[in-house]
Design an enzyme around this catalytic site. Sequence first.
Site, PDB file in Angstrom:
ATOM      1  N   CYS A 107      16.208 -17.047  40.596  1.00 21.43           N
ATOM      2  CA  CYS A 107      14.862 -16.535  40.351  1.00 21.43           C
ATOM      3  C   CYS A 107      14.009 -17.570  39.633  1.00 21.43           C
ATOM      4  O   CYS A 107      12.999 -18.019  40.133  1.00 21.43           O
ATOM      5  CB  CYS A 107      14.933 -15.245  39.540  1.00 21.43           C
ATOM      6  SG  CYS A 107      15.835 -13.940  40.404  1.00 21.43           S
ATOM      7  N   PHE A 245       9.570  -0.596  44.023  1.00 21.59           N
ATOM      8  CA  PHE A 245      10.507   0.531  43.925  1.00 21.59           C
ATOM      9  C   PHE A 245      10.425   1.458  45.131  1.00 21.59           C
ATOM     10  O   PHE A 245      10.429   2.690  44.981  1.00 21.59           O
ATOM     11  CB  PHE A 245      10.277   1.316  42.634  1.00 21.59           C
ATOM     12  CG  PHE A 245      10.801   0.627  41.404  1.00 21.59           C
ATOM     13  CD1 PHE A 245      12.166   0.453  41.214  1.00 21.59           C
ATOM     14  CD2 PHE A 245       9.928   0.148  40.440  1.00 21.59           C
ATOM     15  CE1 PHE A 245      12.647  -0.189  40.080  1.00 21.59           C
ATOM     16  CE2 PHE A 245      10.402  -0.491  39.309  1.00 21.59           C
ATOM     17  CZ  PHE A 245      11.766  -0.660  39.128  1.00 21.59           C
ATOM     18  N   ILE A 246      10.352   0.868  46.338  1.00 18.28           N
ATOM     19  CA  ILE A 246      10.382   1.699  47.553  1.00 18.28           C
ATOM     20  C   ILE A 246      11.824   2.100  47.801  1.00 18.28           C
ATOM     21  O   ILE A 246      12.626   1.333  48.338  1.00 18.28           O
ATOM     22  CB  ILE A 246       9.809   0.941  48.768  1.00 18.28           C
ATOM     23  CG1 ILE A 246       8.391   0.468  48.479  1.00 18.28           C
ATOM     24  CG2 ILE A 246       9.837   1.839  50.008  1.00 18.28           C
ATOM     25  CD1 ILE A 246       7.761  -0.316  49.606  1.00 18.28           C
TER      26      ILE A 246
END
Length: 263
Positions: A107, A245-246
Amino acid sequence: MTEPLSSIKSIVKYNKNKFTMLYDEVAIEFPLTIYINQEEFATMVCSPRDLEEMVIGFLASEGVIRFKKEIKQLTLDPDRGFAYVELYTKEIKNQQYFSKRFIGSCCGKSRQFYFQNDVRTAKTSMITSTITAEQCIHLMKKMQETSLVFINTGGVHNAALCTSNELIVSRSDIGRHNALDKLYGYSLLNGIPVKDKVLVFSGRISSEIITKAAKIGVGIVLSKSAPTDLAIQLAEDLNITAVGFIRGSSFNIYSKPERIILE
C-alpha cells in the site's frame, strides 16, 4: 503462453491445537524493470501477466506518454524481468519530474506527495452520468466472481473497468496501482473512451487510488473496502464519486453522492 499468477507451496497449518502439513496456492510476486530509450526508469513489483498493458498504463498515468502511438517499440523480456520501451521522441517531456525509483506492490504512501507529475496528469472529472445503487452492488459482485486467482489465493487486488451495466475488462495484480495501470493500458491499446466508465476496485481507497482514477479519467470509483480521509478530500477536489464498503446489499457514499441514484 499465459504466465501463471500463483504457485503451490507446502505450508504448516495450525487448527484446534494441531499442526497439519498441507499445500497452499499463493500469489506470485514479480519484479519488472522498465527502460525508456535505453535509460532505466522504474522497477515495479507486480503479478506476471498483462505486462504490456501495465507498462503502457503506467507510462500514461505518469505523464510520459498520452497515446499508444507515441511508443515506437515495446519489448518484454519476462524471463529476465525487463521491459524495453522506445519512444519516437528521444527526450522525455518534463524529465525533471521523474527519478529512477522502486515502486512496490504494498500500500505505502501516496505518490502524490512526492511527484509533481501527479498534479499535471490528474484530471478533474466532468462527467454527468449516473449509476443506480443496484448496479453498484451488481458490478462489485460480478468483478469478485470473475477473479479466480483471488478466489484461489486471496493474495491479489481486483480492478475492473465497467459500463453502468457490465464489466468491460477486469485485471488482477498483487499491487493495487498495477491493476489500475493494466486497465488504463487496455483502454489505450483498444481505443476505449473511459470518461463515462466506472472503476470497480477490491482494495482500500487511498489517495493514490483516487489519483490513479483521475489520471485514467473516470468519475465514479466503487470499492468493497474503506477510504482514507485524504482520499475523500481528494475525491471532492477532483469531482470523483467515491463509494466504499460495497458488501451484501449496502454501501457508503463518501463524495459526490448525486451520481448514485435509486431505481
